[in-house]
Design a protein around this motif. Structure first.
Motif, PDB file in Angstrom:
ATOM      1  N   LYS A  14       0.840  -1.195   0.000  1.00 19.51           N
ATOM      2  CA  LYS A  14       0.000   0.000   0.000  1.00 19.51           C
ATOM      3  C   LYS A  14       0.879   1.250   0.000  1.00 19.51           C
ATOM      4  O   LYS A  14       2.083   1.164   0.251  1.00 19.51           O
ATOM      5  N   THR A  15       0.246   2.391  -0.286  1.00 23.91           N
ATOM      6  CA  THR A  15       0.996   3.652  -0.342  1.00 23.91           C
ATOM      7  C   THR A  15       0.420   4.669   0.644  1.00 23.91           C
ATOM      8  O   THR A  15      -0.795   4.836   0.725  1.00 23.91           O
ATOM      9  N   ALA A  16       1.331   5.336   1.351  1.00 25.43           N
ATOM     10  CA  ALA A  16       0.927   6.417   2.259  1.00 25.43           C
ATOM     11  C   ALA A  16       1.512   7.730   1.772  1.00 25.43           C
ATOM     12  O   ALA A  16       2.687   7.788   1.407  1.00 25.43           O
ATOM     13  N   LEU A  17       0.684   8.756   1.732  1.00 22.93           N
ATOM     14  CA  LEU A  17       1.173  10.103   1.411  1.00 22.93           C
ATOM     15  C   LEU A  17       1.263  10.893   2.716  1.00 22.93           C
ATOM     16  O   LEU A  17       0.280  10.961   3.466  1.00 22.93           O
ATOM     17  N   ILE A  18       2.430  11.460   2.980  1.00 24.37           N
ATOM     18  CA  ILE A  18       2.652  12.191   4.238  1.00 24.37           C
ATOM     19  C   ILE A  18       3.094  13.609   3.927  1.00 24.37           C
ATOM     20  O   ILE A  18       4.101  13.818   3.224  1.00 24.37           O
TER      21      ILE A  18
ATOM     22  N   ASP B 256      -2.733  16.211  -8.414  1.00 23.54           N
ATOM     23  CA  ASP B 256      -2.551  16.003  -9.860  1.00 23.54           C
ATOM     24  C   ASP B 256      -1.265  15.233 -10.154  1.00 23.54           C
ATOM     25  O   ASP B 256      -1.235  14.379 -11.040  1.00 23.54           O
ATOM     26  N   GLU B 257      -0.203  15.558  -9.415  1.00 21.70           N
ATOM     27  CA  GLU B 257       1.088  14.871  -9.619  1.00 21.70           C
ATOM     28  C   GLU B 257       0.968  13.380  -9.278  1.00 21.70           C
ATOM     29  O   GLU B 257       1.472  12.517  -9.997  1.00 21.70           O
ATOM     30  N   VAL B 258       0.261  13.096  -8.186  1.00 16.47           N
ATOM     31  CA  VAL B 258       0.061  11.707  -7.764  1.00 16.47           C
ATOM     32  C   VAL B 258      -0.760  10.950  -8.819  1.00 16.47           C
ATOM     33  O   VAL B 258      -0.451   9.814  -9.180  1.00 16.47           O
ATOM     34  N   GLU B 259      -1.778  11.615  -9.350  1.00 15.20           N
ATOM     35  CA  GLU B 259      -2.617  11.010 -10.405  1.00 15.20           C
ATOM     36  C   GLU B 259      -1.782  10.746 -11.660  1.00 15.20           C
ATOM     37  O   GLU B 259      -1.890   9.690 -12.273  1.00 15.20           O
ATOM     38  N   LYS B 260      -0.967  11.759 -12.017  1.00 16.77           N
ATOM     39  CA  LYS B 260      -0.126  11.647 -13.214  1.00 16.77           C
ATOM     40  C   LYS B 260       0.791  10.433 -13.117  1.00 16.77           C
ATOM     41  O   LYS B 260       1.037   9.737 -14.094  1.00 16.77           O
ATOM     42  N   GLN B 261       1.270  10.175 -11.912  1.00 18.92           N
ATOM     43  CA  GLN B 261       2.189   9.040 -11.714  1.00 18.92           C
ATOM     44  C   GLN B 261       1.429   7.737 -11.432  1.00 18.92           C
ATOM     45  O   GLN B 261       2.037   6.731 -11.105  1.00 18.92           O
ATOM     46  N   ALA B 262       0.104   7.807 -11.542  1.00 21.11           N
ATOM     47  CA  ALA B 262      -0.770   6.631 -11.348  1.00 21.11           C
ATOM     48  C   ALA B 262      -0.527   5.935 -10.004  1.00 21.11           C
ATOM     49  O   ALA B 262      -0.477   4.705  -9.923  1.00 21.11           O
ATOM     50  N   ILE B 263      -0.361   6.753  -8.978  1.00 20.07           N
ATOM     51  CA  ILE B 263      -0.150   6.192  -7.629  1.00 20.07           C
ATOM     52  C   ILE B 263      -1.502   6.157  -6.912  1.00 20.07           C
ATOM     53  O   ILE B 263      -2.254   7.137  -6.931  1.00 20.07           O
TER      54      ILE B 263
ATOM     55  N   VAL C  70      -3.242   6.254  -3.485  1.00 11.07           N
ATOM     56  CA  VAL C  70      -2.940   6.596  -2.089  1.00 11.07           C
ATOM     57  C   VAL C  70      -3.952   5.887  -1.176  1.00 11.07           C
ATOM     58  O   VAL C  70      -5.146   6.157  -1.219  1.00 11.07           O
ATOM     59  N   ASP C  71      -3.435   4.974  -0.363  1.00  8.88           N
ATOM     60  CA  ASP C  71      -4.285   4.217   0.561  1.00  8.88           C
ATOM     61  C   ASP C  71      -4.428   4.946   1.894  1.00  8.88           C
ATOM     62  O   ASP C  71      -5.446   4.815   2.576  1.00  8.88           O
ATOM     63  N   VAL C  72      -3.359   5.660   2.259  1.00  5.87           N
ATOM     64  CA  VAL C  72      -3.375   6.386   3.536  1.00  5.87           C
ATOM     65  C   VAL C  72      -2.908   7.818   3.291  1.00  5.87           C
ATOM     66  O   VAL C  72      -1.860   8.040   2.668  1.00  5.87           O
ATOM     67  N   LEU C  73      -3.686   8.761   3.774  1.00  5.85           N
ATOM     68  CA  LEU C  73      -3.317  10.178   3.671  1.00  5.85           C
ATOM     69  C   LEU C  73      -3.010  10.698   5.072  1.00  5.85           C
ATOM     70  O   LEU C  73      -3.853  10.601   5.968  1.00  5.85           O
ATOM     71  N   VAL C  74      -1.814  11.239   5.246  1.00  7.26           N
ATOM     72  CA  VAL C  74      -1.450  11.816   6.549  1.00  7.26           C
ATOM     73  C   VAL C  74      -1.251  13.320   6.371  1.00  7.26           C
ATOM     74  O   VAL C  74      -0.254  13.771   5.805  1.00  7.26           O
ATOM     75  N   ASN C  75      -2.229  14.079   6.825  1.00  8.12           N
ATOM     76  CA  ASN C  75      -2.155  15.534   6.765  1.00  8.12           C
ATOM     77  C   ASN C  75      -1.449  16.010   8.022  1.00  8.12           C
ATOM     78  O   ASN C  75      -2.070  16.236   9.065  1.00  8.12           O
ATOM     79  N   ASN C  76      -0.129  16.151   7.907  1.00  8.22           N
ATOM     80  CA  ASN C  76       0.682  16.447   9.086  1.00  8.22           C
ATOM     81  C   ASN C  76       1.309  17.840   9.054  1.00  8.22           C
ATOM     82  O   ASN C  76       1.477  18.460  10.096  1.00  8.22           O
ATOM     83  N   ALA C  77       1.629  18.344   7.859  1.00 12.94           N
ATOM     84  CA  ALA C  77       2.341  19.631   7.772  1.00 12.94           C
ATOM     85  C   ALA C  77       1.547  20.734   8.459  1.00 12.94           C
ATOM     86  O   ALA C  77       0.333  20.821   8.300  1.00 12.94           O
ATOM     87  N   GLY C  78       2.250  21.543   9.218  1.00 11.09           N
ATOM     88  CA  GLY C  78       1.574  22.647   9.894  1.00 11.09           C
ATOM     89  C   GLY C  78       2.585  23.437  10.698  1.00 11.09           C
ATOM     90  O   GLY C  78       3.685  22.957  10.959  1.00 11.09           O
TER      91      GLY C  78
ATOM     92  N   LYS D 255     -14.287   5.535  -4.123  1.00  5.56           N
ATOM     93  CA  LYS D 255     -14.468   4.620  -5.275  1.00  5.56           C
ATOM     94  C   LYS D 255     -14.026   3.213  -4.890  1.00  5.56           C
ATOM     95  O   LYS D 255     -14.602   2.232  -5.326  1.00  5.56           O
ATOM     96  N   ARG D 256     -12.992   3.125  -4.070  1.00  6.29           N
ATOM     97  CA  ARG D 256     -12.471   1.798  -3.669  1.00  6.29           C
ATOM     98  C   ARG D 256     -13.106   1.324  -2.358  1.00  6.29           C
ATOM     99  O   ARG D 256     -12.876   0.208  -1.924  1.00  6.29           O
ATOM    100  N   ASN D 257     -13.851   2.214  -1.709  1.00  9.29           N
ATOM    101  CA  ASN D 257     -14.469   1.973  -0.399  1.00  9.29           C
ATOM    102  C   ASN D 257     -13.451   1.497   0.644  1.00  9.29           C
ATOM    103  O   ASN D 257     -13.755   0.678   1.505  1.00  9.29           O
ATOM    104  N   THR D 258     -12.259   2.051   0.561  1.00  7.15           N
ATOM    105  CA  THR D 258     -11.245   1.726   1.572  1.00  7.15           C
ATOM    106  C   THR D 258     -10.232   2.866   1.636  1.00  7.15           C
ATOM    107  O   THR D 258      -9.960   3.522   0.627  1.00  7.15           O
ATOM    108  N   GLY D 259      -9.695   3.081   2.814  1.00  9.03           N
ATOM    109  CA  GLY D 259      -8.678   4.122   2.975  1.00  9.03           C
ATOM    110  C   GLY D 259      -8.607   4.612   4.406  1.00  9.03           C
ATOM    111  O   GLY D 259      -9.532   4.385   5.199  1.00  9.03           O
ATOM    112  N   ARG D 260      -7.492   5.246   4.711  1.00 11.20           N
ATOM    113  CA  ARG D 260      -7.339   5.828   6.050  1.00 11.20           C
ATOM    114  C   ARG D 260      -6.821   7.254   5.916  1.00 11.20           C
ATOM    115  O   ARG D 260      -5.947   7.531   5.085  1.00 11.20           O
TER     116      ARG D 260
END
Ligand SMILES: NC(=O)c1ccc[n+]([C@@H]2O[C@H](COP(=O)([O-])OP(=O)(O)OC[C@H]3O[C@@H](n4cnc5c(N)ncnc54)[C@H](OP(=O)(O)O)[C@@H]3O)[C@@H](O)[C@H]2O)c1
Length: 254
Positions: free
Chosen positions: A3-7, A69-76, A78-86, A125-130
């Motif tokens: 799986k892939t996590a975006l942080i 858009d960049e993530v879409e372009k690279q056909a990645i 994302v199973d987990v999204l971590v909104n951490n920057a702040g 769409k995938r009915n899964t994610g964190r």
């Protein structure tokens, strides 16, 4: 399949601790921050997983969509999204730079909201994610001397808890992590290291571990540490005016 996590905010403090946790568990990673060089250095340390670096200033309007858009372009996927920057800033609202405070709103609120919006469409769409949204114990009361920062974190908590209800019955979880003072670069950036707030600060590895485990269990909200839990509980029952006075005291010099 891995799986892939975006942080976001992946090159320092809590974000970097999340990177290590996900990598340990075999996740591919998408790392976002302003300093691309630091992200590239982190990337070099991993051989067995795919690490994608996106250098982006998320305080710029439109930047979050560009990340998506960049993530879409690279056909990645994302199973987990971590909104951490702040980030935070210490000082009276009218004496702090207005642009810096607007940048804070853009990063802490708008970018987090936009990233959640776009990646959630695909998760649905995938009915899964964190989704793990990093708020703060600042979310529980008004914060004189850090008024915008506290308000941004209240937003993160309120928004995320609302999403939990909207997504109930789906395979998507939203967890809000509420740390108190933690040893990262935050204290220096916000200039709060010498305040009472930072008399005791938790270890960033421990805080990230608590957040990571809570997210994996699909918990709604997690507050790190006994003292912080007690503080958040106190803020719930105290009159808001008194809670604000305490927050102002805590923002004072040690
Ligand atoms: N440490 C604490 O005491 C504490 C307590 C409660 C909540 N939090 C929250 O925890 C989260 C992580 O902070 P931290 O404590 O780990 O602080 P940190 O060490 O300063 O890390 C902040 C991260 O955010 C990134 N970032 C900052 N501005 C950005 C921008 N405009 N665009 C993209 N990325 C940006 C930074 O990288 P670049 O500078 O390279 O962009 C860095 O990777 C924040 O949301 C903070 O509010 C921290």
């Amino acid at each position: 399949m891995k799986k892939t996590a975006l942080i976001t905010g992946a090159n320092s403090g809590l974000g970097y601790e999340f990177v290590k946790r996900f990598a340990q568990d075999g996740y591919h990673l998408v790392l976002v921050a302003r300093s691309g060089q630091k992200l590239e250095e982190i990337k070099k340390t991993y051989k067995d997983i795919q690490v994608t670096v996106i250098q982006k200033d998320l305080s710029k309007p439109g930047a979050a969509k560009e990340v998506f858009d960049e993530v879409e372009k690279q056909a990645i996927t994302v199973d987990v999204l971590v909104n951490n920057a702040g980030f935070g800033l210490l000082g009276k609202f009218d004496e702090l730079d207005i642009q810096k405070q607007l940048d804070m709103i853009q990063l802490n609120i708008a970018a987090l909201t936009e990233l959640t919006y776009y990646f959630l469409q695909n998760m649905k769409k995938r009915n899964t994610g964190r989704i793990l949204n990093v708020a703060s114990t600042a979310a529980f009361q008004p914060g004189p001397m850090m008024s915008i920062y506290y308000a941004t974190k209240s937003y993160v908590l309120s928004f995320s808890e609302a999403l939990v209800e909207e997504l109930s019955g789906t395979g998507i979880s939203v967890t809000t992590l509420c740390p108190g003072a933690t040893k990262t670069n935050f204290g220096t950036v916000a200039a709060v290291e010498n305040t009472r707030m930072f008399s005791r600060a938790m270890d960033s590895e421990e805080v990230a571990k608590i957040g990571y485990n809570a997210m994996m269990k699909g918990k709604r909200v997690v507050i790190t540490g006994g003292m912080n839990k007690a503080g958040a509980l106190g803020a719930k029952f105290l009159p808001r005016s008194l809670a604000a006075k305490i927050a102002k005291y805590v923002a004072g010099e040690k």
